[in-house]
Write an enzyme that holds these catalytic residues in place. Sequence first.
Site, PDB file in Angstrom:
ATOM      1  N   ASP A 193      76.551  81.394 -45.897  1.00  0.00           N
ATOM      2  CA  ASP A 193      77.084  80.738 -44.714  1.00  0.00           C
ATOM      3  C   ASP A 193      78.565  80.442 -44.909  1.00  0.00           C
ATOM      4  O   ASP A 193      79.033  80.253 -46.035  1.00  0.00           O
ATOM      5  CB  ASP A 193      76.350  79.425 -44.448  1.00  0.00           C
ATOM      6  CG  ASP A 193      74.902  79.631 -44.033  1.00  0.00           C
ATOM      7  OD1 ASP A 193      74.552  80.762 -43.655  1.00  0.00           O
ATOM      8  OD2 ASP A 193      74.135  78.653 -44.085  1.00  0.00           O
ATOM      9  N   ARG A 194      79.277  80.346 -43.806  1.00  0.00           N
ATOM     10  CA  ARG A 194      80.718  80.104 -43.857  1.00  0.00           C
ATOM     11  C   ARG A 194      81.071  78.871 -44.694  1.00  0.00           C
ATOM     12  O   ARG A 194      82.026  78.881 -45.471  1.00  0.00           O
ATOM     13  CB  ARG A 194      81.253  79.938 -42.428  1.00  0.00           C
ATOM     14  CG  ARG A 194      82.745  79.666 -42.352  1.00  0.00           C
ATOM     15  CD  ARG A 194      83.213  79.672 -40.916  1.00  0.00           C
ATOM     16  NE  ARG A 194      84.668  79.502 -40.833  1.00  0.00           N
ATOM     17  CZ  ARG A 194      85.374  79.691 -39.727  1.00  0.00           C
ATOM     18  NH1 ARG A 194      84.762  80.065 -38.618  1.00  0.00           N
ATOM     19  NH2 ARG A 194      86.668  79.514 -39.719  1.00  0.00           N
TER      20      ARG A 194
END
Length: 313
Positions: A142-143
């Site tokens: 995930d970012r």
Amino acid sequence: MAEGREVQWVDIAPEQAGQRIDNFLMTRLKGAPRALIYRIVRKGEVRVNKKRVKVDYRLQGGDVVRVPPLRLAPREAVKEVSDNLRDVLLGSVIMEGPDWLVLNKPSGLAVHGGSGVKIGLIEALRQVRDDLSFLELVHRLDRDTSGCLLLAKSREALLALNTSLKQHAMEKRYLALVSGRWPARKTYESARLDRYDAGNGERRVRVDPEGKVSRTRFAVVETFARATLIEAEPVTGRTHQIRVHAAHAGYPLLGDDKYASRDSHKLSQRLDVGRLFLHAHALTFPEPTNGRPVTVKARLPEALEAVLQRARQ
């Protein structure tokens, strides 16, 4: 910026088999953001053997791919890597083999461009490591998640590592700080997960009996007055799996702006958690050429170490 002015028909060689169509197009149409690639596949402008396919279709030897003409507006072109990002990426390489490398991905950097992200880690790294003719992500983070991220430097390595991932021969372990006192006896969560549109194009995940089978192992690392540092090992690889499973169990991750509870949000503010407290701290995978296990570890970022110090006080 690469543009195609005519339809291309591309024959897929046996050594290209197994590659996802979106990754194939990203390499073929250099400079095109992933969001644009997804769009032309969904609209049916890309065809395989004259048939529409989904973005996760894996190419087979002998396939014929229709690649449509593509003109990129200036705003859609992949931007140049800044000197600061270049230095960050070069300094983030933890370990590198002949046909793979592992980065300690910084929090806040998306692995792909698109959906408002001008440049992602993979696009930036291809510019930084222009000595490599091939570079693809083996998995994603995930970012807002930091830590071990594995990339392949050859088609053969990518296929071997993807096979290891599917056969659960790859072990990924994360450190997460959750709100509340996680019970030591709770070592497993298997709630089914389903992705949905939360509005404004934002994709989220929820527990749903009709969702996909999802399994995560948990272990307590350290207990604090109001929080617990846990290690999480995802057995399956669903989007936001650790975050949603922890929240479903009643112990949301601190710094999580998507799945926080009122209490976890207040605790995040009290401990001054400035980002999602989720870090991929260890990765073990079979070396693509000889199958020997390789273990790589990424130290907890200083910002997260500081949060733990505040939690101990």
